[in-house]
Design a protein around this motif. Structure first.
Motif, short mmCIF file in Angstrom:
data_model
loop_
_atom_site.label_atom_id
_atom_site.label_comp_id
_atom_site.label_asym_id
_atom_site.label_seq_id
_atom_site.Cartn_x
_atom_site.Cartn_y
_atom_site.Cartn_z
N CYS A 9 -9.82 22.02 -9.76
CA CYS A 9 -9.36 20.62 -8.34
C CYS A 9 -10.59 20.88 -7.51
O CYS A 9 -10.56 20.28 -6.70
CB CYS A 9 -8.15 21.43 -8.38
SG CYS A 9 -6.56 20.67 -9.47
N ALA A 10 -10.98 22.11 -7.43
CA ALA A 10 -11.55 22.25 -6.38
C ALA A 10 -13.10 21.54 -6.54
O ALA A 10 -14.20 21.41 -6.06
CB ALA A 10 -12.32 23.48 -6.19
N ASN A 11 -13.95 21.25 -7.64
CA ASN A 11 -14.99 20.21 -8.24
C ASN A 11 -14.96 19.44 -7.18
O ASN A 11 -14.34 18.25 -8.08
CB ASN A 11 -14.76 20.34 -9.40
CG ASN A 11 -16.27 19.64 -10.17
OD1 ASN A 11 -17.31 19.25 -9.19
ND2 ASN A 11 -16.31 20.28 -11.23
N PRO A 12 -16.11 19.07 -6.02
CA PRO A 12 -16.67 17.96 -5.72
C PRO A 12 -16.50 16.14 -6.68
O PRO A 12 -15.55 15.26 -6.71
CB PRO A 12 -17.88 17.71 -4.87
CG PRO A 12 -17.52 18.75 -4.76
CD PRO A 12 -16.81 19.71 -6.33
N ARG A 13 -16.76 17.04 -7.94
CA ARG A 13 -17.05 15.90 -8.80
C ARG A 13 -15.81 15.69 -10.53
O ARG A 13 -15.70 14.10 -10.10
CB ARG A 13 -18.27 16.16 -9.94
CG ARG A 13 -18.94 16.18 -9.90
CD ARG A 13 -19.96 16.95 -11.30
NE ARG A 13 -19.10 18.48 -11.50
CZ ARG A 13 -19.94 18.41 -12.54
NH1 ARG A 13 -20.54 18.03 -13.63
NH2 ARG A 13 -19.20 19.58 -13.03
N ASN A 14 -15.38 16.00 -9.71
CA ASN A 14 -13.04 15.75 -9.47
C ASN A 14 -12.85 14.53 -8.63
O ASN A 14 -11.19 15.29 -8.63
CB ASN A 14 -12.43 16.72 -10.54
CG ASN A 14 -13.12 17.00 -11.56
OD1 ASN A 14 -13.56 16.20 -12.59
ND2 ASN A 14 -12.92 18.30 -11.83
N ARG A 15 -13.36 14.65 -7.11
CA ARG A 15 -12.01 14.11 -6.10
C ARG A 15 -10.95 13.24 -6.68
O ARG A 15 -9.84 13.38 -5.86
CB ARG A 15 -13.56 13.80 -5.21
CG ARG A 15 -12.91 13.03 -3.84
CD ARG A 15 -13.52 13.14 -2.73
NE ARG A 15 -13.63 12.75 -1.60
CZ ARG A 15 -12.97 11.37 -0.54
NH1 ARG A 15 -13.83 10.97 -1.57
NH2 ARG A 15 -12.50 11.62 0.05
#
Length: 204
Positions: A9-15
């Protein structure tokens, strides 16, 4: 099929990953303004009511005679009502439905009206399900404008509620109370009282 981890969830790629809950309701699910891919911003989900939050909303609305409903969102300064896509019919009681929405818009100093006229097209929304399944006067308020964030600092939420600070005179509380009052106003809603012999089938 599995809950996302904190790291995912925190990974910007998964925004943009995940289901847009306001595209997951059953009415007009998968229509205009709802994306097909899970990495797109308005992903509809794999099926109508696939998400537990929306299943809960469906069950709540189906178990009660909800006459007015509100879904609070951020951040675009609008009071939205059905129709939310061009696939829908014009609401049969558009005049009182629209008038109530515009009154709330006045409390907030925002534009108010159908999604298709003042915002963009969307399908699978709360308003569609609530209005077309039960005649509920259903609205979305797009709160805390100017922050350009779905998750503004909480101080902006407080300002919006009271119409102070960052939002002088844009009083969400007044709009909420107006909707509560409308829910109790029998002139805005129909109550059907019917009698029939045991075993009869009633069709409305």
């Amino acid at each position: 099929g599995a809950p996302a981890t904190f790291a995912e969830c925190a990974n910007p790629r998964n925004r943009n990953a995940g289901v847009d809950l306001n595209r997951n309701y059953g009415a007009f699910w998968g229509g205009i303004g709802a994306n097909l891919g899970a990495m797109e911003g308005s992903y509809r989900g794999p099926a109508p009511f696939s998400e537990p939050e929306i299943q809960n909303m469906r069950d709540l609305m189906n178990a009660h005679q909800v006459v007015v409903a509100l879904s609070n969102h951020t951040p675009d300064a609008k009071v939205l009502r059905a129709p939310s896509s061009p696939d829908e019919p014009v609401p049969a009681d558009a005049a009182p439905y629209d008038a109530l929405g515009k009154a709330v818009g006045g409390d907030l100093k925002w534009d108010a009206g159908p999604w298709t006229e003042i915002y963009y097209a969307a399908s699978g929304t709360m308003e569609e399900y609530a209005y077309y399944s039960a005649g509920t006067f259903a609205y979305t308020c797009e709160n805390t404008p100017g922050q350009r964030s779905f998750h503004p600092a909480y101080s902006f939420v407080v300002d919006q509620y009271f119409g102070t600070g960052a939002y002088p005179g844009s009083n969400a509380r007044a709009g909420f109370l107006r909707l509560y009052e409308a829910a109790a106003n029998i002139a805005l809603h129909s109550v059907l009282e019917v009698r029939a012999p045991a075993g009869a089938t009633l069709t409305l």
